[in-house]
Design an enzyme around this catalytic site. Structure first.
Site: not given
Ligand SMILES: NC(=O)c1ccc[n+]([C@@H]2O[C@H](COP(=O)([O-])OP(=O)(O)OC[C@H]3O[C@@H](n4cnc5c(N)ncnc54)[C@H](OP(=O)(O)O)[C@@H]3O)[C@@H](O)[C@H]2O)c1
Length: 244
Positions: A10, A157
């Site tokens: 990601g 989630y």
């Molecule tokens: N943002 C928050 O508030 C938050 C809080 C706690 C934890 N998290 C966790 O932190 C992590 C990153 O979150 P983020 O907020 O940075 O998310 P984001 O901005 O939505 O980015 C997600 C990343 O994962 C990739 N991805 C999504 N679905 C995928 C799939 N099926 N296969 C391979 N790659 C995939 C996306 O690229 P593509 O779309 O090109 O695949 C992108 O690079 C996640 O695990 C999330 O649950 C986030």
């Protein structure tokens, strides 16, 4: 001493890109992965001036892609010092109404794929731990504060992330004798594309930044092989500790 390598899923945007940028600046050679090619290649070329970068396109929902990702890192770099399990998805909805298709996708990507990727990377992580024995090899998994304290509308989630926290604990118990340890990182809302739906309600300035999260990943990489942090909760400033 050989150079250190990391694999970040990601990594094309959001938290994963923030972590990759910090790791590149710290001298790690990187395998970066995401589902969509164009944003991934853009992120990889942004970092290519700083370090060696191998972009690998793949869908975490597909078992073959997960296996191929580990193989691609092994063929390019041979061993692994840091596995960042960051790629994940989030959908909200009450238990009473959530479609099982949505539930299955979240559990498949946020937990099953992470389990499989750890399994595929363990031989490389053990090699990394031998090569850099003072620090060992680390796994850092992006869980969530919802995996620690329940949050309305985030049951599936949160359950996937609670599973990830437990998985990290067990991997440490089983693998720390080989120098491999795992840490779950559990933030509240971080300002990324994933939280766009919350921007109006919370305001971007009240959310955590991707650099807050990346900072903690770097801190984990600096610990000795003897030190283990099972889970790090990162909460937002305000009047409640245990909420996203
Ligand atoms: N943002 C928050 O508030 C938050 C809080 C706690 C934890 N998290 C966790 O932190 C992590 C990153 O979150 P983020 O907020 O940075 O998310 P984001 O901005 O939505 O980015 C997600 C990343 O994962 C990739 N991805 C999504 N679905 C995928 C799939 N099926 N296969 C391979 N790659 C995939 C996306 O690229 P593509 O779309 O090109 O695949 C992108 O690079 C996640 O695990 C999330 O649950 C986030």
């Amino acid at each position: 001493m050989s150079r250190r390598t990391a694999l970040v899923t990601g990594a094309s945007r959001g938290i994963g890109l923030g972590i990759a940028q910090r790791l590149a600046a710290a001298g790690y050679a990187l395998t970066l992965s995401a589902r969509r090619e164009e944003p991934l290649l853009r992120a990889a070329s942004e970092l290519a001036g700083e370090t060696e970068v191998a972009p690998v396109v793949g869908n975490l929902a597909t078992e073959d892609d997960v296996r191929q990702l580990a193989t691609a890192h092994e063929e390019r770099f041979g061993s692994l010092d840091l596995l960042v399990l960051n790629g994940g998805v989030g959908s909200a909805g009450p238990v009473a109404e959530m479609k099982m298709k949505t539930y299955d996708l979240m559990l498949n990507i946020n937990l099953r794929a992470q389990f499989l990727l750890i399994q595929q990377c363990l031989p490389m992580l053990r090699k990394g731990a031998v090569a850099h024995s003072s620090h060992g090899a680390k796994i850092v998994a992006l869980a969530s504060i919802t995996g620690v304290a329940g949050e309305p509308n985030l049951a599936a989630y949160g359950a996937s992330k609670a599973g990830l926290i437990s998985l990290c604990e067990t991997v440490t118990l089983e693998e720390s004798t080989h120098g491999v340890t795992a840490t779950a990182l559990s933030p509240g809302y971080v300002d990324t594309d994933m939280t766009e739906w919350k921007r109006e309600e919370l305001g971007r300035e009240s959310m955590l930044s991707t650099s807050d999260v990346a900072e903690l990943v770097l801190a984990i990489t600096r610990l000795s092989a003897r030190a283990v942090v099972p889970n790090m909760v990162l909460t937002r400033a305000g009047e409640q500790i245990w909420r996203a």
